[in-house]
Design a protein around this motif. Sequence first.
Motif, PDB file in Angstrom:
ATOM      1  N   TRP A 247      33.266 -18.844  58.254  1.00  0.00           N
ATOM      2  CA  TRP A 247      34.306 -19.903  58.686  1.00  0.00           C
ATOM      3  C   TRP A 247      35.477 -19.413  59.211  1.00  0.00           C
ATOM      4  N   CYS A 248      36.302 -18.291  58.470  1.00  0.00           N
ATOM      5  CA  CYS A 248      37.400 -17.818  59.082  1.00  0.00           C
ATOM      6  C   CYS A 248      37.399 -17.171  60.567  1.00  0.00           C
ATOM      7  N   ARG A 249      36.291 -16.317  60.901  1.00  0.00           N
ATOM      8  CA  ARG A 249      35.941 -16.036  62.156  1.00  0.00           C
ATOM      9  C   ARG A 249      35.891 -17.027  63.146  1.00  0.00           C
ATOM     10  N   ALA A 250      35.239 -18.019  62.901  1.00  0.00           N
ATOM     11  CA  ALA A 250      35.248 -19.173  63.591  1.00  0.00           C
ATOM     12  C   ALA A 250      36.472 -19.913  63.839  1.00  0.00           C
ATOM     13  N   TRP A 251      37.328 -19.930  62.772  1.00  0.00           N
ATOM     14  CA  TRP A 251      38.630 -20.637  63.104  1.00  0.00           C
ATOM     15  C   TRP A 251      39.460 -19.637  64.068  1.00  0.00           C
TER      16      TRP A 251
ATOM     17  N   SER B 274      34.355 -20.414  50.055  1.00  0.00           N
ATOM     18  CA  SER B 274      35.734 -20.917  50.835  1.00  0.00           C
ATOM     19  C   SER B 274      36.026 -19.553  51.471  1.00  0.00           C
ATOM     20  N   GLY B 275      37.179 -20.100  52.480  1.00  0.00           N
ATOM     21  CA  GLY B 275      37.574 -19.009  53.228  1.00  0.00           C
ATOM     22  C   GLY B 275      39.305 -19.314  53.433  1.00  0.00           C
ATOM     23  N   THR B 276      40.173 -17.973  53.641  1.00  0.00           N
ATOM     24  CA  THR B 276      41.360 -17.921  53.521  1.00  0.00           C
ATOM     25  C   THR B 276      41.657 -17.202  54.687  1.00  0.00           C
TER      26      THR B 276
ATOM     27  N   ASP C  78      50.061 -10.914  58.204  1.00  0.00           N
ATOM     28  CA  ASP C  78      50.925 -10.390  57.625  1.00  0.00           C
ATOM     29  C   ASP C  78      50.966 -10.573  56.242  1.00  0.00           C
ATOM     30  N   THR C  79      51.852 -11.392  55.831  1.00  0.00           N
ATOM     31  CA  THR C  79      51.820 -12.064  54.222  1.00  0.00           C
ATOM     32  C   THR C  79      51.766 -13.380  54.305  1.00  0.00           C
ATOM     33  N   LYS C  80      51.620 -13.988  55.178  1.00  0.00           N
ATOM     34  CA  LYS C  80      51.740 -15.558  55.470  1.00  0.00           C
ATOM     35  C   LYS C  80      50.062 -16.130  55.320  1.00  0.00           C
ATOM     36  N   VAL C  81      50.058 -17.180  54.621  1.00  0.00           N
ATOM     37  CA  VAL C  81      48.713 -17.970  54.764  1.00  0.00           C
ATOM     38  C   VAL C  81      48.677 -18.900  55.929  1.00  0.00           C
ATOM     39  N   ILE C  82      47.639 -18.798  56.799  1.00  0.00           N
ATOM     40  CA  ILE C  82      47.530 -19.327  58.063  1.00  0.00           C
ATOM     41  C   ILE C  82      46.630 -20.691  58.001  1.00  0.00           C
TER      42      ILE C  82
ATOM     43  N   TYR D 221      40.156  -8.960  61.282  1.00  0.00           N
ATOM     44  CA  TYR D 221      39.720  -9.518  62.292  1.00  0.00           C
ATOM     45  C   TYR D 221      40.620  -9.965  63.485  1.00  0.00           C
ATOM     46  N   ARG D 222      40.626  -9.178  64.566  1.00  0.00           N
ATOM     47  CA  ARG D 222      41.858  -9.577  65.657  1.00  0.00           C
ATOM     48  C   ARG D 222      43.176  -8.972  64.551  1.00  0.00           C
ATOM     49  N   GLU D 223      43.990  -9.908  64.845  1.00  0.00           N
ATOM     50  CA  GLU D 223      45.308  -9.698  63.831  1.00  0.00           C
ATOM     51  C   GLU D 223      45.477 -10.210  62.629  1.00  0.00           C
ATOM     52  N   TYR D 224      44.305 -10.730  62.103  1.00  0.00           N
ATOM     53  CA  TYR D 224      44.402 -11.642  60.984  1.00  0.00           C
ATOM     54  C   TYR D 224      43.607 -10.955  59.630  1.00  0.00           C
ATOM     55  N   THR D 225      43.694 -11.141  58.640  1.00  0.00           N
ATOM     56  CA  THR D 225      43.189 -10.695  57.365  1.00  0.00           C
ATOM     57  C   THR D 225      42.289 -11.939  56.683  1.00  0.00           C
ATOM     58  N   LEU D 226      41.021 -11.746  56.800  1.00  0.00           N
ATOM     59  CA  LEU D 226      39.943 -12.696  56.434  1.00  0.00           C
ATOM     60  C   LEU D 226      39.720 -12.334  54.961  1.00  0.00           C
ATOM     61  N   TRP D 227      39.553 -13.790  54.235  1.00  0.00           N
ATOM     62  CA  TRP D 227      39.242 -13.580  52.810  1.00  0.00           C
ATOM     63  C   TRP D 227      37.888 -14.637  52.529  1.00  0.00           C
ATOM     64  N   GLY D 228      36.759 -13.973  51.950  1.00  0.00           N
ATOM     65  CA  GLY D 228      35.730 -14.844  51.846  1.00  0.00           C
ATOM     66  C   GLY D 228      35.710 -14.943  50.188  1.00  0.00           C
ATOM     67  N   HIS D 229      35.752 -16.189  49.817  1.00  0.00           N
ATOM     68  CA  HIS D 229      35.705 -16.309  48.306  1.00  0.00           C
ATOM     69  C   HIS D 229      34.401 -16.878  47.658  1.00  0.00           C
ATOM     70  N   ALA D 230      33.933 -16.506  46.661  1.00  0.00           N
ATOM     71  CA  ALA D 230      33.104 -16.951  45.858  1.00  0.00           C
ATOM     72  C   ALA D 230      33.136 -17.547  44.485  1.00  0.00           C
ATOM     73  N   ILE D 231      33.003 -18.763  44.268  1.00  0.00           N
ATOM     74  CA  ILE D 231      33.481 -19.242  42.865  1.00  0.00           C
ATOM     75  C   ILE D 231      32.352 -19.833  42.159  1.00  0.00           C
ATOM     76  N   LEU D 232      32.096 -19.189  40.741  1.00  0.00           N
ATOM     77  CA  LEU D 232      31.076 -19.586  40.376  1.00  0.00           C
ATOM     78  C   LEU D 232      31.220 -21.036  39.648  1.00  0.00           C
ATOM     79  N   GLN D 233      30.008 -21.748  39.939  1.00  0.00           N
ATOM     80  CA  GLN D 233      30.143 -23.231  39.625  1.00  0.00           C
ATOM     81  C   GLN D 233      28.627 -23.242  38.779  1.00  0.00           C
ATOM     82  N   GLN D 234      28.739 -23.318  37.259  1.00  0.00           N
ATOM     83  CA  GLN D 234      27.651 -23.363  36.595  1.00  0.00           C
ATOM     84  C   GLN D 234      27.849 -24.646  35.535  1.00  0.00           C
TER      85      GLN D 234
END
Length: 72
Positions: A63-67, A31-33, A37-41, A6-19
């Motif tokens: 969330w990432c796109r909104a950020w 959650s989102g990251t 490049d190789t840096k967490v923003i 998205y634009r010049e960023y890579t967006l990561w959408g995470h799903a973590i099992l909670q049981q």
Amino acid sequence: MRTERYREYTLWGHAILQQEDILRPEQFVGSGTITRDTKVIAVSGVLGAFGTDDEAALAGLAWCRAWVDNHG
């Protein structure tokens, strides 16, 4: 996990099992990251609980796109 460019960023959408209890249905927290490049923003906290891993990952991407729209 889902990822997209998205634009010049890579967006990561995470799903973590909670049981907490085997007798209860599965839940996933989202959650989102954001990386560039190789840096967490930016990293979200837990965005909420969802019924499927797909819903959780999509919430992370939203969330990432909104950020990016507000900070990019």
